[in-house]
Design an enzyme around this catalytic site. Structure first.
Site, PDB file in Angstrom:
ATOM      1  CE  LYS A  13     -57.622  -1.979 -11.719  1.00 25.53           C
ATOM      2  NZ  LYS A  13     -57.028  -0.996 -12.657  1.00 25.53           N
ATOM      3  NE  ARG A  88     -51.015  -4.107 -14.069  1.00 21.15           N
ATOM      4  CZ  ARG A  88     -51.983  -3.569 -14.820  1.00 21.15           C
ATOM      5  NH1 ARG A  88     -52.145  -2.284 -14.896  1.00 21.15           N
ATOM      6  NH2 ARG A  88     -52.801  -4.356 -15.476  1.00 21.15           N
ATOM      7  NE  ARG A 127     -61.954  -7.304 -19.819  1.00 18.86           N
ATOM      8  CZ  ARG A 127     -61.204  -6.744 -18.871  1.00 18.86           C
ATOM      9  NH1 ARG A 127     -61.743  -6.210 -17.823  1.00 18.86           N
ATOM     10  NH2 ARG A 127     -59.887  -6.753 -18.983  1.00 18.86           N
ATOM     11  NE  ARG A 129     -58.295  -5.544 -22.818  1.00 19.99           N
ATOM     12  CZ  ARG A 129     -57.963  -5.021 -21.661  1.00 19.99           C
ATOM     13  NH1 ARG A 129     -58.751  -4.153 -21.073  1.00 19.99           N
ATOM     14  NH2 ARG A 129     -56.832  -5.373 -21.055  1.00 19.99           N
ATOM     15  NE  ARG A 140     -54.470  -8.472 -18.641  1.00 21.22           N
ATOM     16  CZ  ARG A 140     -55.699  -7.956 -18.625  1.00 21.22           C
ATOM     17  NH1 ARG A 140     -56.730  -8.701 -18.979  1.00 21.22           N
ATOM     18  NH2 ARG A 140     -55.880  -6.721 -18.253  1.00 21.22           N
TER      19      ARG A 140
HETATM   20  P1  AMP Z   1     -54.636  -2.811 -17.981  1.00 27.42           P
HETATM   21  O1  AMP Z   1     -55.583  -2.270 -18.981  1.00 27.42           O
HETATM   22  O2  AMP Z   1     -54.399  -1.856 -16.828  1.00 27.42           O
HETATM   23  O3  AMP Z   1     -54.998  -4.171 -17.502  1.00 27.42           O
HETATM   24  O4  AMP Z   1     -53.207  -2.950 -18.704  1.00 27.42           O
HETATM   25  C1  AMP Z   1     -53.061  -3.752 -19.850  1.00 27.42           C
HETATM   26  C2  AMP Z   1     -51.614  -4.221 -19.970  1.00 27.42           C
HETATM   27  O5  AMP Z   1     -50.742  -3.097 -20.030  1.00 27.42           O
HETATM   28  C3  AMP Z   1     -51.121  -5.031 -18.795  1.00 27.42           C
HETATM   29  O6  AMP Z   1     -51.456  -6.401 -18.922  1.00 27.42           O
HETATM   30  C4  AMP Z   1     -49.616  -4.798 -18.870  1.00 27.42           C
HETATM   31  O7  AMP Z   1     -49.015  -5.549 -19.902  1.00 27.42           O
HETATM   32  C5  AMP Z   1     -49.552  -3.344 -19.283  1.00 27.42           C
HETATM   33  N1  AMP Z   1     -49.532  -2.428 -18.117  1.00 27.42           N
HETATM   34  C6  AMP Z   1     -50.485  -1.520 -17.747  1.00 27.42           C
HETATM   35  N2  AMP Z   1     -50.123  -0.851 -16.646  1.00 27.42           N
HETATM   36  C7  AMP Z   1     -48.907  -1.345 -16.282  1.00 27.42           C
HETATM   37  C8  AMP Z   1     -48.008  -1.065 -15.209  1.00 27.42           C
HETATM   38  N3  AMP Z   1     -48.280  -0.167 -14.267  1.00 27.42           N
HETATM   39  N4  AMP Z   1     -46.846  -1.785 -15.171  1.00 27.42           N
HETATM   40  C9  AMP Z   1     -46.547  -2.691 -16.107  1.00 27.42           C
HETATM   41  N5  AMP Z   1     -47.348  -3.011 -17.125  1.00 27.42           N
HETATM   42  C10 AMP Z   1     -48.525  -2.340 -17.227  1.00 27.42           C
END
Ligand code: AMP
Length: 186
Positions: A13, A88, A127, A129, A140
């Site tokens: 994404k 989400r 990856r 991270r 996740r």
């Molecule tokens: P991402 O880079 O989008 O995968 O986000 C990394 C982490 O940030 C996720 O695993 C969540 O802990 C938190 N996070 C990001 N966006 C959201 C969201 N819309 N709602 C809740 N937690 C979020």
């Protein structure tokens, strides 16, 4: 154009989002990026979010909705935006609907980047991270399945959902996305 971009962790994404915002001149609203910046800057929100992120769990809806509501007020969002990683949960999607309704700027389309789970695991394992330990990856994916996948039905019922096959070369996937966006971009 106002777009929501949905896909499980590891679907690619981020890569496609970068291209989309460059080609169509959209503001990039990545809640993951916002939270990582807040965490690194040790702001109050960052400190609240940190433990959830480290565990691969979703940050509470009220925290994330407040961040997005604030961000949507910025001038660069007026010309269109790509929401990446938000909403989400159904509660977040409902909050977004209310915010956009108040502004008179509804969503145009919701893109789902679809990748089978075995492939996700293979990609995520490579990856590296900090929040990518096998246990956190698993968590996740569980969060995605349980809390985010119901959104697909939510947006399907509103007639907004377009599914993109996320397997194959990056250029081909981007071409699929562009083809889906044709009705809005000509
Ligand atoms: P991402 O880079 O989008 O995968 O986000 C990394 C982490 O940030 C996720 O695993 C969540 O802990 C938190 N996070 C990001 N966006 C959201 C969201 N819309 N709602 C809740 N937690 C979020």
């Amino acid at each position: 154009m106002r777009i929501v971009f949905i896909g499980p962790p590891g679907a690619g994404k981020g890569t496609q989002a970068e291209r989309l915002i460059a080609v169509y001149g959209l503001a990039h609203l990545s809640t993951g990026d916002m939270l990582r910046a807040a965490r690194d800057a040790k702001t109050e929100i960052g400190l609240q979010a940190e433990s959830y992120m480290a565990a691969g769990q979703l940050v509470p809806d009220d925290v994330i909705v407040a961040i997005v509501a604030e961000r949507l007020k910025a001038a660069d969002c007026a010309a269109g935006f790509l929401l990446d990683g938000f909403p989400r949960t159904i509660a977040q999607a409902e909050a977004l609907d209310r915010m956009l309704h108040e502004r008179g700027t509804p969503l145009d389309v919701v893109l789902e980047l679809r990748v089978p789970e075995e492939e996700l695991f293979r990609r995520l394992a490579g990856r590296g991270r900090a929040d990518d330990s096998p246990e956190v990856i698993r968590q996740r994916l569980v969060a995605y399945r349980q809390q985010t996948e119901p959104l697909l039905d939510y947006y399907e019922k509103k007639g907004l959902l377009k599914v993109i096959d996320g397997l194959g070369p990056v250029d081909e996937i981007f071409a699929r996305i562009k083809a889906v966006l044709d009705p809005w971009t000509g």
